[in-house]
Design an enzyme around this catalytic site. Sequence first.
Site, PDB file in Angstrom:
ATOM      1  N   TRP A 187       7.874   4.816  36.949  1.00  0.00           N
ATOM      2  CA  TRP A 187       6.827   5.025  36.019  1.00  0.00           C
ATOM      3  C   TRP A 187       7.989   3.558  34.091  1.00  0.00           C
ATOM      4  O   TRP A 187       9.503   4.017  34.069  1.00  0.00           O
ATOM      5  CB  TRP A 187       7.248   5.946  34.826  1.00  0.00           C
ATOM      6  CG  TRP A 187       6.760   6.680  33.499  1.00  0.00           C
ATOM      7  CD1 TRP A 187       5.296   6.399  33.826  1.00  0.00           C
ATOM      8  CD2 TRP A 187       7.307   6.990  32.368  1.00  0.00           C
ATOM      9  NE1 TRP A 187       5.220   7.079  31.975  1.00  0.00           N
ATOM     10  CE2 TRP A 187       6.431   7.381  32.513  1.00  0.00           C
ATOM     11  CE3 TRP A 187       8.473   6.681  32.119  1.00  0.00           C
ATOM     12  CZ2 TRP A 187       6.747   7.351  30.692  1.00  0.00           C
ATOM     13  CZ3 TRP A 187       8.942   7.474  31.116  1.00  0.00           C
ATOM     14  CH2 TRP A 187       8.360   8.146  30.147  1.00  0.00           C
ATOM     15  N   GLU A 228       3.549   4.820  38.708  1.00  0.00           N
ATOM     16  CA  GLU A 228       3.002   5.421  37.854  1.00  0.00           C
ATOM     17  C   GLU A 228       2.961   5.295  37.196  1.00  0.00           C
ATOM     18  O   GLU A 228       3.273   4.779  35.862  1.00  0.00           O
ATOM     19  CB  GLU A 228       4.254   6.915  38.188  1.00  0.00           C
ATOM     20  CG  GLU A 228       4.132   7.944  36.689  1.00  0.00           C
ATOM     21  CD  GLU A 228       4.853   8.733  37.202  1.00  0.00           C
ATOM     22  OE1 GLU A 228       5.273  10.053  36.460  1.00  0.00           O
ATOM     23  OE2 GLU A 228       5.921   9.089  37.267  1.00  0.00           O
ATOM     24  N   LYS A 230       0.236   6.350  34.010  1.00  0.00           N
ATOM     25  CA  LYS A 230       0.289   7.672  32.511  1.00  0.00           C
ATOM     26  C   LYS A 230      -1.217   6.954  31.058  1.00  0.00           C
ATOM     27  O   LYS A 230      -1.500   5.916  31.311  1.00  0.00           O
ATOM     28  CB  LYS A 230       0.998   7.379  31.845  1.00  0.00           C
ATOM     29  CG  LYS A 230       1.683   8.767  31.015  1.00  0.00           C
ATOM     30  CD  LYS A 230       3.059   8.927  30.165  1.00  0.00           C
ATOM     31  CE  LYS A 230       2.651  10.041  29.826  1.00  0.00           C
ATOM     32  NZ  LYS A 230       4.543  10.400  28.741  1.00  0.00           N
ATOM     33  N   ASP A 261       0.574  11.450  38.498  1.00  0.00           N
ATOM     34  CA  ASP A 261       1.642  12.625  37.815  1.00  0.00           C
ATOM     35  C   ASP A 261       0.635  14.187  37.089  1.00  0.00           C
ATOM     36  O   ASP A 261      -0.404  12.783  36.070  1.00  0.00           O
ATOM     37  CB  ASP A 261       2.050  12.184  36.857  1.00  0.00           C
ATOM     38  CG  ASP A 261       3.270  13.187  35.771  1.00  0.00           C
ATOM     39  OD1 ASP A 261       2.531  14.646  35.479  1.00  0.00           O
ATOM     40  OD2 ASP A 261       4.599  13.047  36.191  1.00  0.00           O
ATOM     41  N   HIS A 264      -0.569  13.738  33.447  1.00  0.00           N
ATOM     42  CA  HIS A 264      -0.110  12.041  32.932  1.00  0.00           C
ATOM     43  C   HIS A 264      -2.006  11.856  32.578  1.00  0.00           C
ATOM     44  O   HIS A 264      -2.418  11.233  32.499  1.00  0.00           O
ATOM     45  CB  HIS A 264      -0.014  11.403  33.865  1.00  0.00           C
ATOM     46  CG  HIS A 264       1.469  10.892  33.431  1.00  0.00           C
ATOM     47  ND1 HIS A 264       2.472   9.683  34.236  1.00  0.00           N
ATOM     48  CD2 HIS A 264       2.578  12.046  33.025  1.00  0.00           C
ATOM     49  CE1 HIS A 264       3.789  10.857  33.574  1.00  0.00           C
ATOM     50  NE2 HIS A 264       3.419  11.741  33.172  1.00  0.00           N
ATOM     51  N   HIS A 288       3.578  14.058  41.223  1.00  0.00           N
ATOM     52  CA  HIS A 288       4.564  14.860  40.422  1.00  0.00           C
ATOM     53  C   HIS A 288       3.590  16.261  39.395  1.00  0.00           C
ATOM     54  O   HIS A 288       2.655  16.001  38.719  1.00  0.00           O
ATOM     55  CB  HIS A 288       4.775  13.952  39.506  1.00  0.00           C
ATOM     56  CG  HIS A 288       6.214  13.200  39.115  1.00  0.00           C
ATOM     57  ND1 HIS A 288       6.488  12.282  38.244  1.00  0.00           N
ATOM     58  CD2 HIS A 288       6.797  12.946  40.446  1.00  0.00           C
ATOM     59  CE1 HIS A 288       7.795  11.829  39.449  1.00  0.00           C
ATOM     60  NE2 HIS A 288       8.040  11.388  40.521  1.00  0.00           N
ATOM     61  N   ASP A 296      -0.041  16.347  27.764  1.00  0.00           N
ATOM     62  CA  ASP A 296       1.226  15.133  29.369  1.00  0.00           C
ATOM     63  C   ASP A 296       3.040  16.581  28.470  1.00  0.00           C
ATOM     64  O   ASP A 296       3.275  15.741  27.877  1.00  0.00           O
ATOM     65  CB  ASP A 296       1.693  14.069  29.255  1.00  0.00           C
ATOM     66  CG  ASP A 296       2.438  13.928  30.656  1.00  0.00           C
ATOM     67  OD1 ASP A 296       3.327  15.458  31.384  1.00  0.00           O
ATOM     68  OD2 ASP A 296       3.618  12.883  29.729  1.00  0.00           O
ATOM     69  N   ASP A 298       4.463  19.191  30.347  1.00  0.00           N
ATOM     70  CA  ASP A 298       5.251  19.363  31.402  1.00  0.00           C
ATOM     71  C   ASP A 298       5.943  20.659  31.433  1.00  0.00           C
ATOM     72  O   ASP A 298       7.370  21.020  31.367  1.00  0.00           O
ATOM     73  CB  ASP A 298       6.738  18.772  31.173  1.00  0.00           C
ATOM     74  CG  ASP A 298       5.920  16.897  31.728  1.00  0.00           C
ATOM     75  OD1 ASP A 298       6.076  16.847  32.181  1.00  0.00           O
ATOM     76  OD2 ASP A 298       6.280  15.964  30.554  1.00  0.00           O
ATOM     77  N   ASP A 328       7.820  17.557  37.925  1.00  0.00           N
ATOM     78  CA  ASP A 328       8.262  17.077  36.910  1.00  0.00           C
ATOM     79  C   ASP A 328       7.949  18.265  36.320  1.00  0.00           C
ATOM     80  O   ASP A 328       7.062  17.889  35.769  1.00  0.00           O
ATOM     81  CB  ASP A 328       7.432  15.883  37.083  1.00  0.00           C
ATOM     82  CG  ASP A 328       7.926  14.943  35.968  1.00  0.00           C
ATOM     83  OD1 ASP A 328       9.298  15.339  35.532  1.00  0.00           O
ATOM     84  OD2 ASP A 328       7.383  14.030  35.433  1.00  0.00           O
TER      85      ASP A 328
END
Length: 421
Positions: A187, A228, A230, A261, A264, A288, A296, A298, A328
């Site tokens: 990424w 990956e 986004k 992800d 993302h 992820h 995003d 997390d 993640d």
Amino acid sequence: MVKAENIEKAYKIAKERYAEIGVDTDKVIAQLKKVKLSMHCWQGDDIHGFLNPDQELTGGIGVSGDFPGIAHTPDELTADLHKALTLIPGQHKVQLHTLYAVTDQKKDFNEIGPEDFKYWVDWAKKEGVGLDMNPTFFSHPKVKHNFTLASPEKQIRDYWIEVGKKSREIANYFGKELGQQSVNNFWIPDGFKDNPIDKQGPRDRLIASLDEIFAKKYEEKNTIEAVEGKLFGTGIESYTVGSHLFYNNYAISRNKLWTIDAGHWHPTEDVSDKFSAFLPFGKGLMLHVSRPVRWDSDHVVIMDDALIRIARSLVRDNQLERTNIGLDFFDATIDRVAAWVIGARATQKALLQAMLAPIDQLKKAELNYDFTTRLAVTEELKSYPFGAVWDEFCLENETPVGADWLEDIHQYEKDVLFKRN
């Protein structure tokens, strides 16, 4: 503390309930035991690493909170990971980044090689876990104007190309030493804050950089690459070079895994719907599992609707064997070790609930246009005693049942975390 005899009693009843609809809970437990999660080491130290721990986080990454006990050294981080792994049922893997190299020399990212991860391999052998890899394309002075592999400057691109090549050597080393395939996830944070004139050039440069990184062949039993994308990131709100569509096409054309992800994408998109659209054409997936809150961010994974949909898609379409499930997230407002445990157990619970369904019968009803049965049964399943099966799964794996694991965490805080500077 939950008593084992009560768990067994509840499981016996649950087993009978599920058997009535054709679900063998013993087989489901055996199936879940085979699923390995890839635990992300960076939850334990707020993504500082050991190469330049005082470097400001860049690449649109930020960690909030100041809960005491952050890991500062390799021994502290592995101790915290060990504690978390003892509270999560099953055998799993751990994800690393370039910046987690352990070396007594002053080395730059592009100089880090397999020898700098011997500490981690020795620990993994002792712990009985596999290792996955991520080249670090952030938190470094050579992330110039938010560009790395797509930079217009050849010297910047060459630097990061070498970082990528070294990471593949490291991942291959993990696979050979541990006898488990190491997924190497790529990424990058490249993009523009405001509207660019040239959208094609950066992507052409990224393709060329990736192709150079991946030119050397490694045995797939040792390592495999994933790419990956986004939607956007902080500082690149207007244009992301490595977008989802870019990497979807790159993964298919270069026979790589595509990393999805969960944080993302646009908040209204259902990432689980992407799996069945990609896998008929692609090599496989790396997930992820994260939790976005408006963007995003997390957050620690919980068993919410998004996670349940992810698990159902993987289970119902028989895609678990083609999917690597990594975690993640990073949250420093709560106990960092507890965050691993909460997120991992939530992911396992979602998978278990998805497995505890008469999937073949439901698919048959759907093929026969019996949508009434499909809706009625899936709604009734929501109140079936899957929690009793989860408790049995924990008991068989010799991990705490219910919230009993929290007592271990609080004791670990007193004995270890709160004593750290």
